[in-house]
Design an enzyme around this catalytic site. Structure first.
Site, PDB file in Angstrom:
ATOM      1  N   CYS A  33      -0.695   0.266   7.433  1.00  0.00           N
ATOM      2  CA  CYS A  33      -1.035   0.561   6.125  1.00  0.00           C
ATOM      3  C   CYS A  33      -2.513   1.171   6.368  1.00  0.00           C
ATOM      4  CB  CYS A  33      -0.760  -0.566   5.388  1.00  0.00           C
ATOM      5  SG  CYS A  33       0.706  -0.929   4.847  1.00  0.00           S
ATOM      6  N   GLU A  76       1.015  -1.117   0.128  1.00  0.00           N
ATOM      7  CA  GLU A  76      -0.139   0.061   0.136  1.00  0.00           C
ATOM      8  C   GLU A  76       1.045   1.115  -0.021  1.00  0.00           C
ATOM      9  OE1 GLU A  76      -2.052  -2.956   2.714  1.00  0.00           O
ATOM     10  OE2 GLU A  76      -0.066  -2.423   1.969  1.00  0.00           O
TER      11      GLU A  76
END
Length: 349
Positions: free
Chosen positions: A87, A53
């Protein structure tokens, strides 16, 4: 194929790029989409480095578009502080309004919490897109989390008449008995580059003096694991060459570990193999390929302690020799490469 499946398929494709270096972390891919156009993508390149990510979001040139985008991730975004920040928080900070996830992370510190964290921030979350494919992609990681042991591959080559080795003479030089063809050896070394460790038993080490490296394929060498109860393997053999990390399980408490070779003392009882794999899991080894010998392979089959088996049957005959292991199930895939048949078995339990 739906729009979500289209971009999730790309995420899974990206994730595979981390095959050789992400372990013991899972392979993860991520794609950022704005108005049906990919504006950023990334994958988890290496253990301890940025997650998929992060790499995908960092690759977006115009960050203002993130507020109108969807991010597709092949595995649930993490919510805890590990070697990298969470994330899920990064996605929240960039105000990405929608997240599509293939499957949840089974790791106790993560499972479901990343999704909850995103939804609590008002982000729309869709899960289960290409879930089956995502689970298959990280079968090794999931096995470690759910079964408390590495994913176990079995591998051997046998003759047409069912032998894994010839009868060895007392004064024969230690070297492998040729059964596989050249192309088959390349395939084996390719697989070696993709797994964390190779395991062999004492007789294989003594009779073959193997290097257990990826000589016929570009890639990392796996950790070498040997079971040597009584310390029979000579000190000048290849597994003690200090070139690759090696783990030896033994009952000989006099063996001293070095920087590259670790001796682990265990009781050789009916729990030996369970204890070996538990220790390997604790050492962050997600996958092990057992390449011999016949007794070790058959013991794992009999204990139902395996996940996949790769069996090559060559066109040659030995007439007599060491009997190959026996799996009493049908292969789920067969291929023919030159002079050999390659059968793949899966233990679906």
């Amino acid at each position: 194929m739906t729009i979500d499946e289209k971009y999730m398929s790309r995420s899974l494709q990206l994730a595979l790029n981390g095959k050789e270096h992400a372990s013991p972390n899972p392979m993860v891919g991520a794609v950022v989409v704005h108005n049906d156009r990919i504006i950023g993508e990334g994958y988890h390149r290496q253990y301890g480095k940025a997650h998929a990510e992060v790499n995908a979001i960092n690759s977006v040139k115009n960050k203002s578009l993130l507020k109108e985008s969807t991010i597709y991730v092949s595995l649930e975004p993490c919510s805890h502080h590990g070697k990298t920040p969470p994330c899920s928080q990064l996605i929240i900070d960039h105000q990405i309004p929608r997240v599509v996830v293939a499957c949840l992370d089974p790791y106790p510190e993560v499972s479901g919490r990343g999704i909850k964290m995103l939804e609590s921030a008002g982000i729309k979350v869709t899960t289960g897109v290409l879930e089956k494919e995502a689970l298959e992609l990280n079968k090794e990681f999931f096995t470690v989390q759910l079964s408390n042991r590495p994913y176990i591959y079995l591998k051997w080559a046998q003759t047409q008449d069912g032998f894994i080795d010839k009868i060895r003479g007392e004064h024969e030089s230690p070297q492998p008995t040729p059964i596989s063809n050249d192309f088959s050896r390349i395939l084996v070394h390719k697989k070696r580059a993709e797994i964390d460790a190779i395991m062999i038993g004492t007789n294989t080490a003594v009779n073959d003096n193997p290097s257990l490296t990826t000589r016929y394929w570009y890639g990392k060498n796996p950790i070498r694991i040997v079971i040597d109860r009584h310390g029979r393997i000579p000190e000048n053999y290849n597994i003690f060459d200090d070139k690759i990390k090696t783990i030896v399980f033994t009952e000989n408490s006099n063996d001293k570990s070095t920087e590259s070779c670790q001796f682990i003392t265990l009781s050789f009882d009916d729990k030996l193999l369970d204890n070996v794999f538990r220790i390997l899991k604790d050492q962050k080894i997600n996958s092990v390929m057992v390449e011999g010998g016949s007794m070790l392979l058959q013991s794992l089959i009999d204990k139902n302690l395996w996940d996949e088996a790769y069996v090559e049957t060559a066109s040659i005959h030995f007439i007599k020799g060491v009997k190959a292991p026996c799996i009493r199930s049908l292969p789920y895939k067969k291929e023919f490469w030159k002079t050999s048949e390659h059968a793949v078995y899966r233990n679906f339990r």
